[in-house]
Scaffold this motif. Sequence first.
Motif, PDB file in Angstrom:
ATOM      1  N   SER A  65      40.843  41.003  56.693  1.00 16.90           N
ATOM      2  CA  SER A  65      40.073  42.133  56.164  1.00 16.90           C
ATOM      3  C   SER A  65      40.633  42.666  54.851  1.00 16.90           C
ATOM      4  CB  SER A  65      40.017  43.270  57.189  1.00 16.90           C
ATOM      5  OG  SER A  65      41.317  43.768  57.478  1.00 16.90           O
ATOM      6  N   ALA A  66      41.819  42.211  54.465  1.00 13.37           N
ATOM      7  CA  ALA A  66      42.429  42.647  53.213  1.00 13.37           C
ATOM      8  C   ALA A  66      43.439  41.593  52.784  1.00 13.37           C
ATOM      9  CB  ALA A  66      43.117  44.003  53.386  1.00 13.37           C
ATOM     10  N   PRO A  67      43.731  41.522  51.484  1.00  8.93           N
ATOM     11  CA  PRO A  67      44.759  40.577  51.028  1.00  8.93           C
ATOM     12  C   PRO A  67      46.154  41.145  51.216  1.00  8.93           C
ATOM     13  CG  PRO A  67      43.831  41.734  49.164  1.00  8.93           C
ATOM     14  CD  PRO A  67      43.088  42.227  50.378  1.00  8.93           C
ATOM     15  N   ASN A  68      47.155  40.308  51.035  1.00  8.07           N
ATOM     16  CA  ASN A  68      48.566  40.701  51.033  1.00  8.07           C
ATOM     17  C   ASN A  68      49.016  41.308  52.360  1.00  8.07           C
ATOM     18  OD1 ASN A  68      48.256  39.968  48.364  1.00  8.07           O
ATOM     19  ND2 ASN A  68      48.188  42.045  47.598  1.00  8.07           N
ATOM     20  N   LEU A  69      48.629  40.666  53.458  1.00  8.74           N
ATOM     21  CA  LEU A  69      49.018  41.161  54.779  1.00  8.74           C
ATOM     22  C   LEU A  69      50.135  40.335  55.403  1.00  8.74           C
ATOM     23  CD1 LEU A  69      45.509  41.913  56.351  1.00  8.74           C
ATOM     24  CD2 LEU A  69      46.995  43.433  55.031  1.00  8.74           C
ATOM     25  N   GLY A  70      50.352  39.119  54.908  1.00 10.66           N
ATOM     26  CA  GLY A  70      51.330  38.236  55.527  1.00 10.66           C
ATOM     27  C   GLY A  70      52.731  38.433  54.974  1.00 10.66           C
ATOM     28  N   PHE A  71      53.706  37.900  55.704  1.00  5.66           N
ATOM     29  CA  PHE A  71      55.096  37.986  55.275  1.00  5.66           C
ATOM     30  C   PHE A  71      55.395  36.795  54.376  1.00  5.66           C
ATOM     31  CE2 PHE A  71      54.781  40.304  59.222  1.00  5.66           C
ATOM     32  CZ  PHE A  71      55.478  41.467  58.938  1.00  5.66           C
ATOM     33  N   SER A  72      55.511  37.047  53.079  1.00  2.92           N
ATOM     34  CA  SER A  72      55.713  35.978  52.120  1.00  2.92           C
ATOM     35  C   SER A  72      56.241  36.557  50.828  1.00  2.92           C
ATOM     36  CB  SER A  72      54.390  35.247  51.846  1.00  2.92           C
ATOM     37  OG  SER A  72      54.509  34.369  50.763  1.00  2.92           O
ATOM     38  N   ARG A  73      56.906  35.732  50.042  1.00  5.13           N
ATOM     39  CA  ARG A  73      57.359  36.164  48.724  1.00  5.13           C
ATOM     40  C   ARG A  73      56.238  36.067  47.697  1.00  5.13           C
ATOM     41  NH1 ARG A  73      63.405  33.432  48.109  1.00  5.13           N
ATOM     42  NH2 ARG A  73      64.365  34.529  49.879  1.00  5.13           N
ATOM     43  N   TYR A  74      55.099  35.531  48.118  1.00  5.00           N
ATOM     44  CA  TYR A  74      53.988  35.348  47.176  1.00  5.00           C
ATOM     45  C   TYR A  74      53.534  36.686  46.616  1.00  5.00           C
ATOM     46  CZ  TYR A  74      49.965  32.871  45.253  1.00  5.00           C
ATOM     47  OH  TYR A  74      49.059  32.311  44.406  1.00  5.00           O
ATOM     48  N   ASP A  75      53.551  37.681  47.455  1.00  2.00           N
ATOM     49  CA  ASP A  75      53.161  39.026  47.046  1.00  2.00           C
ATOM     50  C   ASP A  75      53.695  39.987  48.095  1.00  2.00           C
ATOM     51  OD1 ASP A  75      52.048  41.060  45.603  1.00  2.00           O
ATOM     52  OD2 ASP A  75      50.034  40.246  45.552  1.00  2.00           O
ATOM     53  N   SER A  76      53.534  41.278  47.874  1.00  2.00           N
ATOM     54  CA  SER A  76      54.033  42.267  48.814  1.00  2.00           C
ATOM     55  C   SER A  76      53.240  42.222  50.116  1.00  2.00           C
ATOM     56  CB  SER A  76      53.940  43.667  48.203  1.00  2.00           C
ATOM     57  OG  SER A  76      54.684  43.739  47.015  1.00  2.00           O
ATOM     58  N   ASN A  77      53.900  42.585  51.206  1.00  2.00           N
ATOM     59  CA  ASN A  77      53.242  42.645  52.502  1.00  2.00           C
ATOM     60  C   ASN A  77      52.775  44.081  52.754  1.00  2.00           C
ATOM     61  OD1 ASN A  77      52.437  42.254  55.178  1.00  2.00           O
ATOM     62  ND2 ASN A  77      54.460  42.816  55.923  1.00  2.00           N
ATOM     63  N   HIS A  78      51.475  44.248  52.972  1.00  2.00           N
ATOM     64  CA  HIS A  78      50.905  45.582  53.167  1.00  2.00           C
ATOM     65  C   HIS A  78      50.347  45.770  54.577  1.00  2.00           C
ATOM     66  CE1 HIS A  78      51.097  46.876  48.915  1.00  2.00           C
ATOM     67  NE2 HIS A  78      50.890  45.606  48.643  1.00  2.00           N
ATOM     68  N   TYR A  79      50.684  44.884  55.494  1.00  2.00           N
ATOM     69  CA  TYR A  79      50.060  44.977  56.815  1.00  2.00           C
ATOM     70  C   TYR A  79      50.331  46.327  57.469  1.00  2.00           C
ATOM     71  CZ  TYR A  79      48.456  44.157  61.513  1.00  2.00           C
ATOM     72  OH  TYR A  79      47.779  44.275  62.698  1.00  2.00           O
ATOM     73  N   PHE A  80      51.585  46.728  57.556  1.00  2.00           N
ATOM     74  CA  PHE A  80      51.905  47.945  58.298  1.00  2.00           C
ATOM     75  C   PHE A  80      51.242  49.168  57.687  1.00  2.00           C
ATOM     76  CE2 PHE A  80      54.498  51.720  59.135  1.00  2.00           C
ATOM     77  CZ  PHE A  80      54.463  51.726  60.524  1.00  2.00           C
TER      78      PHE A  80
END
Length: 314
Positions: A65-80
């Motif tokens: 439902s949104a980008p940047n939710l996973g744990f990765s160095r590709y970009d910041s993680n915004h899940y929480f």
Amino acid sequence: MSLIKETPQAVLNFRLPVNHIPAWNHLFKKDDRYLRVKLKVRYLKNAFVSEDGLVIKNGLLAKGSAPNLGFSRYDSNHYFSHWRTGLEQALVSKLGRSLKRRKLDANKQYLLVHSPWFSYYFWITECLPRILAVKDQHSDLHLIYPEVWHTIPYVRESLELFPDLRREVIPNHYHIEVPQLVMPEVKPWTPMFIPEQTQAVRALLLKWAEDTPSPFGTKIYLSRERAARKRFSNEAQAEKTLSELGFDTVFLEELPFKSQIATLRDARELVGITGAGTINAMFMPQEATLYDITNQDYLHRKQYKFHFLKCATY
């Protein structure tokens, strides 16, 4: 500032800038993560959708439902942060009075294509691909249309391409409960380009604007003089210098969307500061050249990636 020259090439034929030096290797590593991305269309029952497009289902943030939710160095993680925000909005709008909430028609299927990040860049790289992902179902769908979109010309104008897609206008600051939600997944990272998506949007918009003449020549300078950020401190001097080199100064935000596309379609050389407007390079012809002007600080940040080079490459 440093001048980067990028030449669009075929898919996966990733070419380094012509003035590349070894110290910049970390900025231009090959990135083929998109090959592992398999986006789905999700069909959710009784989902909560926040005004920003966050989707909560069974107390959790819906996958995709949104980008940047996973744990990765590709970009910041915004899940929480997104999960907490969405869940709070779901609970308060249902149990309290400070947030407005409405339930949509249970007999209709609603299409969601926006997410918490929204701008021209995201409209081109996320929203339009999500609309295209369900193009065969448009006659059965109602697009969730935030009221604020009425004020955005590129949204209003490009939605003319989808006459079968009905709209459900959601008043500003309303959260909604959707009995039948159709949610094409968002690409997982904001700086990622999936070639098939990029090419499909490019072909669609170029076809739409094919009869629109360009109001400028073939050498274009995308000025950010009227932008809120990412602009030259000496804008007048930059414009004067580029004008002497034969470049037309263009303020894309002042043009109808079709004219914006036509301007880049007919351009052979494009100068611009790294930023959302650089996505317009996708409309340029294969043999064109993009001069990407960036702040020198970016050249030393290992986390920064020139993802617009990927767009130009695809």
